[in-house]
Design an enzyme around this catalytic site. Structure first.
Site, PDB file in Angstrom:
ATOM      1  N   ARG A  68      54.647  72.757  -4.094  1.00 53.77           N
ATOM      2  CA  ARG A  68      55.805  72.257  -3.353  1.00 53.77           C
ATOM      3  C   ARG A  68      55.606  72.431  -1.843  1.00 53.77           C
ATOM      4  NH1 ARG A  68      61.181  73.931  -6.826  1.00 53.77           N
ATOM      5  NH2 ARG A  68      60.314  73.538  -8.894  1.00 53.77           N
ATOM      6  N   GLU A 124      61.437  62.945  -9.111  1.00 57.12           N
ATOM      7  CA  GLU A 124      62.700  63.456  -8.599  1.00 57.12           C
ATOM      8  C   GLU A 124      62.539  63.816  -7.121  1.00 57.12           C
ATOM      9  OE1 GLU A 124      64.050  67.427  -9.464  1.00 57.12           O
ATOM     10  OE2 GLU A 124      66.068  66.774  -9.909  1.00 57.12           O
TER      11      GLU A 124
END
Ligand code: 5AD
Length: 485
Positions: free
Chosen positions: A101, A172
């Site tokens: 991330r 997402e």
């Protein structure tokens, strides 16, 4: 300056080259766009996220999806197969690990190696970038349902390239929803641009006849988020995505706790997403919804946790959500075992199936709440459009800067962080401190009156302690915090 304008193909390809060579994955044959298009063409309908969601919507049922991800490829594949077979998951995720991330691929490599040595996952998710297109493709080949990356990545451009090329047909995130709740000091202008790129890639695929689903992250900080705030951001991100050519969007909402407010929020979200997409000229976008089981603090007791999961499943089904993201009874401890994950899925599916023929009864209260949320969303979107002089990308940046839109409890310095939510006497989420939120006096007065009513009924002051009480209350088995608890 970031603008809400479709990225020209040449510019997209230029950035693409930079991203792929910079991370030294450019030589991978699947990352040739034409080859990726061909590979995606081979994805059967039942493994296409957008198509399966459309089917769920036609059938009027609520499908289920877990979160799950581990470091090692083999273990991740085993986990996916288990959740499909034992959990009856309709959709599968890969929850991406925290290093990925933050684009820290060297750390990921070390962690994968150490995980191999120890034969257990030392990451909190699946490192899709390091496993690359081949690894992600292997996951895809081993399951029979659509795959999605779920993460929280401010700059997910490389991740997005890799997962789609591997046949994963949903992603997402969004420039706002994967920045403000997840990062401390990353420019909102930058993350909007990064996500325009991710959406432009999807737009490219759509132009070539391939359907890919996109899902803005609805729940934001997951704690006492007023529905109008999360709905506004979901709608703005949908508009930004549509401009880049996205055609299949799932707007999301995290369970708040009051059943009527939750159903109203879902309804308002779907209706206004469709309304604003058309208003801004995007006629052919297919909108579905996702309801997130309780995103706040969970009870430690596994029976209580399962009950909360069942309650969430009831609300999602009564509210006619197209999809629901499930939690597990391990929520308060950490990453769940595959067994706990599958058990929660089965429990969730039991309820969505049991309740599927029932809808939330129409009522004055439901109508009122739906209209109230819509009114607030209109007011926030109007402010964003105004401070962007008609451009919602610029408007979002400016509105956050000025606190006209503000997300409670977010870590980001791009967020003003002045608003404080609290529950009214029914447990509906209202706002106690508005900061500079773009609400007119009438809306503010409504919130104030609702919270004053609670204060009076509970024999307490209208105070910040209410907010603190409410944050912890659900894990204790109450919705509305009481004095002295
Ligand atoms: N596997 C399963 N669930 C996960 N979550 C985060 N990472 C994982 C994972 N690797 C869940 C957390 C929280 C939510 C935001 O995601 O438990 O519920």
């Amino acid at each position: 300056m970031v603008k809400n304008k479709k990225m020209p193909l040449e510019e997209f390809l230029e950035i693409r080259k930079e991203i792929l060579t910079h991370w030294k994955t450019g030589s991978h044959p699947m990352l040739d766009l034409d080859k990726a298009v061909e590979a995606l063409r081979q994805v059967p309908d039942h493994k296409n996220f957008a198509k399966k969601l459309r089917k769920a919507k036609e059938l009027g049922i609520t499908m289920i999806q877990p979160r799950a991800g581990v470091a090692r490829l083999d273990e991740h594949i085993e986990l996916m197969k288990y959740l499909e077979e034992e959990g009856k998951a309709d959709f599968l995720p890969a929850t991406i690990d925290s290093y990925t991330r933050h684009n820290r691929y060297v750390n990921v490599e070390d962690a994968i190696n150490e995980s191999e040595k120890q034969q257990r996952s030392l990451l909190n998710g699946f490192p899709a970038v390091n496993h690359g297109v081949d690894g992600c493709r292997k996951v895809f080949d081993n399951v029979n349902v659509p795959l999605q990356a779920r993460h929280g990545t401010p700059d997910a451009r490389l991740l997005t390239e890799i997962i789609h090329a591997a046949g994963w047909t949903s992603n997402e995130g969004g420039g706002i929803s994967y920045n403000i709740p997840y990062a401390k000091n990353i420019s909102l202008e930058d993350t909007i641009k990064y996500w325009q790129y991710c959406d432009r890639l999807v737009g490219y695929y759509e132009e070539h006849g391939i359907e890919i689903n996109r899902e803005p992250f609805g729940p934001l900080t997951g704690t006492l988020v007023p529905p109008s705030i999360s709905n506004t951001i979901g709608i703005i991100e949908s508009l930004l995505a549509a401009e880049q050519g996205v055609k299949n969007i799932t707007v999301g909402y995290g369970q708040g706790g009051n059943m009527v407010q939750d159903v109203a929020a879902l309804r308002a979200l779907e209706e206004q997403a469709n309304y604003y997409l058309k208003l801004f000229g995007y006629e052919d976008v297919f909108v579905t919804t996702v309801f997130h089981q309780w995103m706040g603090g969970f009870p430690e007791d596994e029976s209580e946790a399962m009950a909360l999961i069942a309650f969430a499943s009831t609300v999602a089904t009564l509210g006619n959500a197209t999809k629901m993201i499930t939690k597990t009874t391990h929520e308060s401890f950490g990453v769940p075992t595959k067994e706990a994950n599958a058990k929660a899925l089965r429990g969730s599916k039991f309820i969505t199936n049991l309740v599927k023929d029932q809808k939330m009864p129409e009522s004055e209260e439901l109508d009122f709440e739906t209209a109230q949320i819509k009114k607030e969303v209109d007011s926030l979107i109007e402010a964003i459009v105004r401070v962007g002089k008609g451009d919602i990308a610029q408007g979002s940046v400016n509105a956050f800067k000025q606190g006209l839109i503000d997300i409670p409890f977010a870590p980001s310095e791009m967020n003003s962080g002045k608003i404080l939510p609290a529950r009214d006497i029914d447990g509906k989420i209202r706002i106690l401190e508005f900061g500079n939120l773009a609400f007119n006096d009438e809306i503010k007065e409504f919130h104030r009156a609702k919270l004053e009513e609670r204060a009076k009924k509970q024999g307490r002051e209208l105070e910040i302690q209410m907010v603190i009480d409410d944050i912890y209350e659900v894990s204790e088995g109450n919705l509305v915090g009481k004095v002295g608890e």
